[in-house]
Design a protein around this motif. Structure first.
Motif, short mmCIF file in Angstrom:
data_model
loop_
_atom_site.label_atom_id
_atom_site.label_comp_id
_atom_site.label_asym_id
_atom_site.label_seq_id
_atom_site.Cartn_x
_atom_site.Cartn_y
_atom_site.Cartn_z
N LYS A 127 -37.85 5.34 30.72
CA LYS A 127 -36.93 5.01 29.62
C LYS A 127 -37.47 5.59 28.31
CE LYS A 127 -35.53 0.78 31.88
NZ LYS A 127 -35.83 -0.63 31.99
N PHE A 128 -38.77 5.51 28.13
CA PHE A 128 -39.40 6.05 26.94
C PHE A 128 -39.19 7.57 26.87
CE2 PHE A 128 -43.23 7.82 24.86
CZ PHE A 128 -43.09 7.24 23.61
N LEU A 129 -39.36 8.26 28.01
CA LEU A 129 -39.16 9.71 28.06
C LEU A 129 -37.72 10.07 27.69
CD1 LEU A 129 -41.01 10.90 31.28
CD2 LEU A 129 -41.49 11.58 28.94
N VAL A 130 -36.77 9.37 28.26
CA VAL A 130 -35.36 9.64 27.96
C VAL A 130 -35.10 9.43 26.48
CG1 VAL A 130 -32.99 8.87 28.37
CG2 VAL A 130 -34.56 9.14 30.29
N SER A 131 -35.65 8.35 25.94
CA SER A 131 -35.49 8.06 24.52
C SER A 131 -36.11 9.17 23.67
CB SER A 131 -36.11 6.71 24.19
OG SER A 131 -36.03 6.45 22.83
N ASN A 132 -37.31 9.62 24.05
CA ASN A 132 -37.98 10.72 23.32
C ASN A 132 -37.12 11.97 23.32
OD1 ASN A 132 -40.29 9.56 22.40
ND2 ASN A 132 -41.63 10.47 23.93
N PHE A 133 -36.58 12.30 24.49
CA PHE A 133 -35.77 13.51 24.59
C PHE A 133 -34.50 13.37 23.75
CE2 PHE A 133 -32.42 16.06 26.62
CZ PHE A 133 -32.98 17.32 26.46
N ASN A 134 -33.83 12.24 23.88
CA ASN A 134 -32.56 12.03 23.17
C ASN A 134 -32.75 12.03 21.65
OD1 ASN A 134 -31.00 11.92 25.47
ND2 ASN A 134 -31.09 9.70 25.62
N SER A 135 -33.84 11.47 21.18
CA SER A 135 -34.01 11.35 19.73
C SER A 135 -34.72 12.55 19.10
CB SER A 135 -34.78 10.07 19.40
OG SER A 135 -36.08 10.12 19.95
N TYR A 136 -35.19 13.48 19.92
CA TYR A 136 -35.91 14.64 19.40
C TYR A 136 -34.97 15.49 18.53
CZ TYR A 136 -39.38 18.34 19.18
OH TYR A 136 -40.32 19.25 18.74
N LYS A 137 -35.42 15.84 17.35
CA LYS A 137 -34.65 16.71 16.45
C LYS A 137 -35.53 17.90 16.08
CE LYS A 137 -30.87 14.31 15.84
NZ LYS A 137 -29.73 14.70 16.60
N ILE A 138 -34.97 19.06 16.14
CA ILE A 138 -35.68 20.27 15.72
C ILE A 138 -35.51 20.40 14.21
CG2 ILE A 138 -35.76 22.79 15.93
CD1 ILE A 138 -34.75 22.46 18.81
N SER A 139 -36.62 20.67 13.54
CA SER A 139 -36.55 20.78 12.07
C SER A 139 -36.88 22.21 11.64
CB SER A 139 -37.53 19.81 11.43
OG SER A 139 -38.85 20.25 11.59
N ASN A 140 -36.54 22.51 10.41
CA ASN A 140 -36.84 23.83 9.85
C ASN A 140 -38.27 23.91 9.32
OD1 ASN A 140 -34.33 25.08 10.24
ND2 ASN A 140 -33.48 23.96 8.49
N ASN A 141 -38.95 22.80 9.26
CA ASN A 141 -40.29 22.75 8.65
C ASN A 141 -41.40 23.26 9.56
OD1 ASN A 141 -38.77 21.45 6.76
ND2 ASN A 141 -39.62 19.42 7.16
N ARG A 142 -41.12 23.38 10.84
CA ARG A 142 -42.15 23.80 11.80
C ARG A 142 -41.65 24.99 12.61
NH1 ARG A 142 -42.60 19.13 15.34
NH2 ARG A 142 -44.11 20.39 16.44
N PRO A 143 -42.58 25.77 13.14
CA PRO A 143 -42.17 26.91 13.97
C PRO A 143 -41.30 26.46 15.15
CG PRO A 143 -44.52 27.04 13.48
CD PRO A 143 -44.05 25.71 12.99
N ILE A 144 -40.23 27.17 15.36
CA ILE A 144 -39.25 26.82 16.39
C ILE A 144 -39.87 26.83 17.79
CG2 ILE A 144 -38.33 29.16 16.72
CD1 ILE A 144 -36.20 26.00 16.71
#
Length: 186
Positions: free
Chosen positions: A118-135
């Protein structure tokens, strides 16, 4: 020759990581491999040979089988306990058999594994890519999370994974996201 390889395996066993209460699936697979190599893993699934009833005497063959099973159970239980950190060793050292020990570990840590899913699914779902770090760093983090899905035998359809990753791209990538979502495969 075979005795030497088992001796080598036992001496290299100390180099395996001790189980500290996390990554149970990985540790369980490594431990199962070791116990299989030592030819004692069967005691986890095979009951101890029964003693004959009071009216019958135990034959020499029955006694040998029972003593072999008891010895193999002792070796199996000892290796499992040796594969644990000291704190867990102290908790589980009084298990009566390798099967009891294995079952209690399985019950406790596979239940925790369900919550880690459940934690893994939550991590994946809430992950957001930002412009502040290398893609690519962020993409590698997502791949790591998806790799953990595979470790836990959690499978997601490829099109859902791709679509989810596209949705995680920052708002500044709006046009690129649109192109990726509507591009047809040839």
């Amino acid at each position: 020759m075979a005795g030497e390889s088992i001796k080598d395996m036992s001496s290299k066993f100390s180099k395996l990581e001790k189980f500290e209460g996390h990554d149970f699936r990985r540790w369980k697979k490594k431990m199962h491999f070791l116990l299989t190599t030592l030819k004692v893993v069967y005691v986890q699934t095979t009951p101890m040979p029964a003693m004959p009833e009071a009216s019958e005497e135990e034959t020499l063959e029955q006694q040998r089988r029972r003593l072999k099973w008891e010895n193999d159970d002792y070796i199996c239980r000892g290796h499992i306990l040796n594969g644990m950190c000291d704190a867990l060793f102290d908790v589980y050292q009084n298990a009566e058999s390798a099967r009891d020990l294995w079952d209690s570990l399985d019950t406790k840590y596979m239940a925790e594994d369900a919550s880690s899913k459940k934690f893994l699914v939550s991590n994946f779902n809430s992950y957001k890519i930002s412009n502040n770090r290398p893609i690519m760093d962020q993409f590698n983090e997502l791949q790591h999370i998806l790799g953990q899905f595979e470790q836990h035998n959690m499978h997601m359809d490829e099109s859902i994974v791709v679509s989810s990753i596209i949705d995680k791209l920052p708002q500044l990538w709006k046009d690129f996201k649109h192109t990726l979502k509507h591009k047809r495969r040839k």
